[in-house]
Enzyme design. Structure first.
Site, PDB file in Angstrom:
ATOM      1  CB  ALA A   1       9.752 -41.524  -3.109  1.00  0.00           C
ATOM      2  CG  MET A   2      13.966 -36.512  -1.227  1.00  0.00           C
ATOM      3  SD  MET A   2      13.612 -35.294  -2.539  1.00  0.00           S
ATOM      4  CE  MET A   2      15.280 -34.870  -3.018  1.00  0.00           C
TER       5      MET A   2
ATOM      6  CG  HIS B   1      10.341 -40.527 -10.339  1.00  0.00           C
ATOM      7  ND1 HIS B   1       9.869 -39.796 -11.406  1.00  0.00           N
ATOM      8  CD2 HIS B   1      10.783 -39.614  -9.437  1.00  0.00           C
ATOM      9  CE1 HIS B   1      10.037 -38.513 -11.167  1.00  0.00           C
ATOM     10  NE2 HIS B   1      10.586 -38.373  -9.966  1.00  0.00           N
ATOM     11  CD  GLU B   2      11.772 -40.543  -6.006  1.00  0.00           C
ATOM     12  OE1 GLU B   2      12.702 -39.712  -6.030  1.00  0.00           O
ATOM     13  OE2 GLU B   2      10.581 -40.226  -6.229  1.00  0.00           O
TER      14      GLU B   2
HETATM   15  N1  TRP Z   1      12.016 -34.750  -5.841  1.00  0.00           N
HETATM   16  C1  TRP Z   1      11.025 -35.648  -5.373  1.00  0.00           C
HETATM   17  C2  TRP Z   1      10.613 -36.515  -6.540  1.00  0.00           C
HETATM   18  O1  TRP Z   1      10.102 -36.098  -7.501  1.00  0.00           O
HETATM   19  C3  TRP Z   1       9.794 -35.065  -4.821  1.00  0.00           C
HETATM   20  C4  TRP Z   1       9.883 -34.043  -3.752  1.00  0.00           C
HETATM   21  C5  TRP Z   1      10.129 -32.744  -3.889  1.00  0.00           C
HETATM   22  C6  TRP Z   1       9.525 -34.191  -2.405  1.00  0.00           C
HETATM   23  N2  TRP Z   1       9.951 -32.075  -2.708  1.00  0.00           N
HETATM   24  C7  TRP Z   1       9.569 -32.947  -1.797  1.00  0.00           C
HETATM   25  C8  TRP Z   1       9.170 -35.293  -1.660  1.00  0.00           C
HETATM   26  C9  TRP Z   1       9.224 -32.763  -0.474  1.00  0.00           C
HETATM   27  C10 TRP Z   1       8.825 -35.091  -0.340  1.00  0.00           C
HETATM   28  C11 TRP Z   1       8.841 -33.850   0.254  1.00  0.00           C
HETATM   29  O2  TRP Z   1      10.827 -37.640  -6.603  1.00  0.00           O
HETATM   30 ZN    ZN Z   2      11.268 -36.667  -9.148  1.00  0.00          ZN
END
Ligand code: TRP
Ligand code: ZN
Length: 902
Positions: free
Chosen positions: A267-268, A302-303
């Site tokens: 997830a993002m 987390h997100e």
């Molecule tokens: N930052 C995101 C998390 O840890 C994860 C993430 C980093 C990500 N790069 C990505 C998700 C590329 C999908 C595609 O929650």
């Molecule tokens: Zn993260």
């Protein structure tokens, strides 16, 4: 268009502030799958602290149509994925830059930048995907105010979303419509997001503790709305938790989560518009397991927690990734623990987290990709979204909490961190400094510089412990010595600051009061020793009899503890340690010891079905006592009675014969199945979870234990040839009221190799063929088979051709290809090397369209150098084959280069 052959490394110490700042950015999108037009209007100014330089904007796979500076044409050049502007206005006044580009979302198979999934537009910008959308200063220390206008066909794309607040929307000519979004918070471009398509939302209005109203939305495809309740509940719980635990409130009127089935990772955390893999959103009792429910809670948390740790305070550069990821993993772990409730359910969570650390991060730290929590260089940043940055990073934050005396001091540190750095892009040093400064006089403050070696030195430290009892003086002296093996680029290491939580247990199981030499009185039965020299001794006084030490309680530091306690000492801890983690650990060490002895004497060479009794009778008895224990939770019992994984055992030996390890572990399993048979029957019959499905810790623990019992009973049945338990498993599979029990029963049947497995698998497919996430489980289960003497590759090859298989979908690729290559050592490591050849082929296939996912798979052979022959030579040949491919992404090239380096 691949960037092959251009690989060059970036170094942490070469960080330079940007030559320009972006104050505002106004993006307008005309969304079309084949050709999307992007108008990017920025207001920039020179950074007076950096000597005048050209403006270099990153861009990838873009078609550039127009560049205007302050409304007029200008000269520019394109240099290797950068748009270079040299003739910009002098002075420090802001100026306007307008860039018009187009891109082709439907052709974007990388799933980075703007792409289409199920006729819906999504973006993924972290780490460097924004440059695939428009030319920009694509680096996290450039924070700007974003305004976004989306235009698209109204019928086909009725929902238009971006970060922040919706300020305007309406109709356009030709059946099109628009929406305009303004993000009230400045952000780096990696947190930008847009979504456009046919989606429906579960909505929830909430009032925060501060009395503010917020709208929460979870967007999914029509038809999936019924599976969003758990995600929404998790989001509400996360919001409440961050307010109570850290005083951090939601800083947006609206918070959105959108699910997509095509996603490279979990997830993002895009500001206000989190985009999720459907795997971490959708759940119903009949389609999701307890593990899915727990993962959703954890990932939603987390997100959401990133909203402060990541979004409000972000990373100065990508070397600081753990600043947000380690801290946010720590926060989601704590959240999940608090949600679990009881003390023992918390311990269960801790054990699960440590298991991940030891089976995935420790190998990484010992292999060719070993890197510090804050890396010093990289070729492709996507390769550094690792268990080291995430999970070890979380342990480094956890140790800081321990060294400031617990939650109170840590919360003070967080407060100072936000006071100092809110709205800024900072470093791991800034974080540790804030935690230490808020706690003057703490062990962290005292040892801060040395503590920060956890950020700079890679490798897993080893702590050797020896105890010396002096009966005459009634003292017990603990000597702790630390060392850390060399890792790539780091031949020698300096001592770490290692918090060692410990206690002393009497032979009769009593927890002894602790009094160190020099202390006036004893206090408490558990305390944290701080090891900061290469070797230190601690003498406890008034110790009436030789104690059993319980060291590294709660796994207080990410180290390998070497302590040669006797079986008897471990049995005492298993029976009586007040620390649940170490209680479990004692059982694991007894079983691990058995496995390692068997490997050393090559007992695994005996047939898998041979009735070797390798586990000492005393240990079997102790495990029986745990299993039958009237007070212990089912979840804890399940963890104690599960053998250390093959991957974990492999890490403990010099030369790895995966087949031998598998054979030995199977013998141990068979012995437990056989000798505890009556107890398994009892456990199965008495731990049924009744009533409507709930994913809470107690009932999921019961399901976990009954599933383990069932698989043990099916295993025992295979040996004795009896058909009752496979029959019962089939019945349970058919009647199950939830996916956890259904999959558990199917798994037991499949693992036992019973002929009933085949029709059951068919039935499962029939029933769930329209549910992608359940079909993933169906593929994964078959790719993970170890019956049939490990010859699962033909079945995997067959499944590749299955009409439901699609390598382009990352979840499906993971469910079949990764499950086989990365999670089934007995199936993968074949004497004929066919598993490795399959791996090489799939890495190359994937790399041609999705380098990020290919690079993940590429790491399946990280530990090839540890393999025994013939595996080692065959693995090397497969890696060399990948390395020699005419076309290779930077992602995969970086990994195979490391793997083949001496
Ligand atoms: N930052 C995101 C998390 O840890 C994860 C993430 C980093 C990500 N790069 C990505 C998700 C590329 C999908 C595609 O929650
Ligand atoms: Zn993260």
């Amino acid at each position: 268009m691949m960037r092959e052959g251009t690989a060059s490394a970036v170094y942490r110490l070469q960080y330079q502030a940007p030559a320009f700042w972006v104050d505002t950015v106004d993006l307008a999108f005309d969304l079309d799958p084949a050709k999307t037009r992007v108008l990017n209007k920025m207001r920039l100014r020179r950074n007076p602290e950096v000597a005048a330089e050209a403006l270099r904007l990153d861009g990838e796979e873009l078609n550039l149509a127009r560049v205007l500076v302050n409304g007029a044409g200008t000269s520019f050049k394109i240099e290797e994925n950068q748009l270079v502007l040299e003739n910009l206005p002098e002075g420090n006044d802001p100026f306007d830059l307008e860039i018009f580009t187009t891109c082709a979302p439907e052709k974007n198979t990388h799933l980075m930048g703007l792409y289409v999934s199920n006729d819906t537009f999504f973006t993924q910008c972290e780490a460097q995907g924004f440059r695939r959308i428009t030319y920009y200063l694509d680096r996290p220390d450039v924070m700007a105010s974003f305004t976004v206008t989306l235009r698209a066909d109204k019928k086909r794309y009725p929902v238009l979303l971006s970060n922040g607040n919706l300020v305007e929307s309406g109709e356009l000519e030709g059946g099109r419509h628009f929406a305009k979004w303004v993000d009230p918070h400045k952000k780096p471009c990696y947190l930008f997001a847009l979504v456009a398509g046919q989606l429906v939302a579960r909505e929830q209005q909430i009032t925060s503790r501060a009395g503010k109203e917020h709208l929460l939305q979870v967007y999914v495809r029509p038809g999936d709305l019924g599976k969003t309740e758990h995600a929404m509940n998790s989001l509400m719980a996360a919001i409440a938790w961050d307010e109570t635990r850290f005083g951090l409130s939601l800083d947006l009127d609206r918070f959105m989560i959108v699910a997509t089935s095509d996603f490279n990772m979990g997830a993002m955390e895009n500001k206000g518009l989190n985009i999720f893999n459907t795997k971490y959103v959708l759940a119903s009792p009949s389609t999701a397991t307890d593990l899915d429910y727990a993962n959703i809670e954890g990932v939603v948390g987390h997100e959401y927690f990133h909203n402060w740790t990541g979004d409000r305070v972000t990373c100065r550069d990508w070397f600081q990734l753990s600043l947000k990821e380690g801290l946010t993993v720590f926060r989601d772990q704590e959240f999940s623990m608090d949600m679990a409730g009881s003390l023992s359910a918390r311990a269960t969570r801790r054990i699960e987290d440590v298991r991940v650390l030891r089976t995935a991060q420790f190998p990484e730290d010992a292999g060719p990709m070993a890197h510090p929590v804050r890396p010093d260089s990289y070729v492709e940043i996507n390769n550094f979204y690792t268990v080291t940055v995430y999970e070890k990073g979380a342990e480094v934050v956890r140790m800081q909490r321990t060294l400031v005396g617990g939650h109170e001091g840590f919360a003070q540190g967080m407060k100072l961190y936000f006071e100092r750095h809110d709205g800024h892009a900072v470093t791991c040093d800034d974080f540790a400094q804030a935690i230490a400064d808020a706690n003057p006089g703490s062990a962290l403050a005292t040892h801060l510089d040395q503590f920060k070696r956890w950020y700079s030195q890679s490798g897993t430290p080893c702590v050797k412990a020896t105890g010396q009892y002096d009966a005459a003086a009634q003292t017990w002296t603990l000597t702790l010595s630390q060392s850390c093996p060399a890792t790539p680029g780091q031949p020698g290491k300096l001592p770490f600051v290692i918090p060692v939580a410990m206690g002393l247990v009497a032979q009769d199981g009593a927890q002894l009061p602790l009094q160190l030499e020099g202390e006036a009185t004893a206090s408490g039965t558990s305390r944290t020793l701080v090891l900061h020299e290469a070797s230190q001794s601690f003498t406890f006084v008034n110790v009436a009899a030789e104690p059993v030490p319980s060291l590294l309680r709660g796994f207080s530091a990410p180290v390998i503890l070497e302590h040669d306690d006797s079986d008897a000492a471990l049995l005492t801890l298993l029976a009586s340690d007040s620390d649940a983690f170490n209680r479990w650990e004692a059982g694991q060490r007894l079983l691990l010891r058995t496995a390692l002895n068997a490997i050393a004497s090559d007992a695994g060479a005996a047939s898998v079905t041979g009735q070797n009794a390798l586990i000492p009778a005393t240990v079997v008895e102790a495990l029986r006592t745990v299993l039958r224990h009237p007070q212990l939770d089912a979840a804890f019992k399940e963890l104690v009675l599960t053998l250390p994984s093959e991957a974990y055992i492999a890490e403990q030996v010099e030369v790895v014969d995966p087949q031998q390890i598998h054979a030995v572990r199977e013998q141990l399993r068979a012995q437990l199945a056989r000798e505890l048979q009556a107890d398994w029957v009892w456990a199965f019959e008495t731990h049924q979870a009744s009533g409507a499905y709930r994913p809470d810790a107690i009932s999921s623990g019961r399901r976990a234990l009954t599933s383990l019992a069932l698989s043990m009973l099916c295993l025992a049945a295979r040996e004795s040839g009896d058909a009752i338990w496979p029959g019962k498993a089939l019945q349970r599979f058919k009647d199950a009221g939830n996916m956890t029990d259904r999959l558990g029963a199917l798994g037991a049947l499949v693992a036992s190799g019973h002929e009933l497995a085949r029709p059951a698998l068919e039935r499962f497919h029939d029933r769930f063929k329209d549910d992608a996430l359940v079909l993933d489980k169906w593929f994964a289960l078959q790719a993970g088979r170890t019956d049939r003497g490990g010859d699962v590759l033909p079945a995997v090859q067959q499944l590749l051709k299955h009409p439901d298989f699609n390598l382009k979908n990352p979840n499906r690729a993971r469910s079949l290809v990764f499950s086989y290559c990365s999670a089934n050592p007995a199936g993968f490591h074949r004497q004929d090397g066919a598993g490795y050849a399959f791996w090489a082929e799939q890495v190359l296939l994937l790399d041609a369209f999705n380098p990020q996912v290919a690079a993940r798979l590429a790491r399946a052979l990280d530990r090839w150098k540890k393999l025994a022959e013939p595996y080692r030579a065959l693995a090397r040949a497969a890696i060399e084959r990948v390395a020699a491919a005419p076309k290779l992404s930077n992602d995969v090239r970086e990994l195979v280069t490391h793997a083949l380096a001496d």
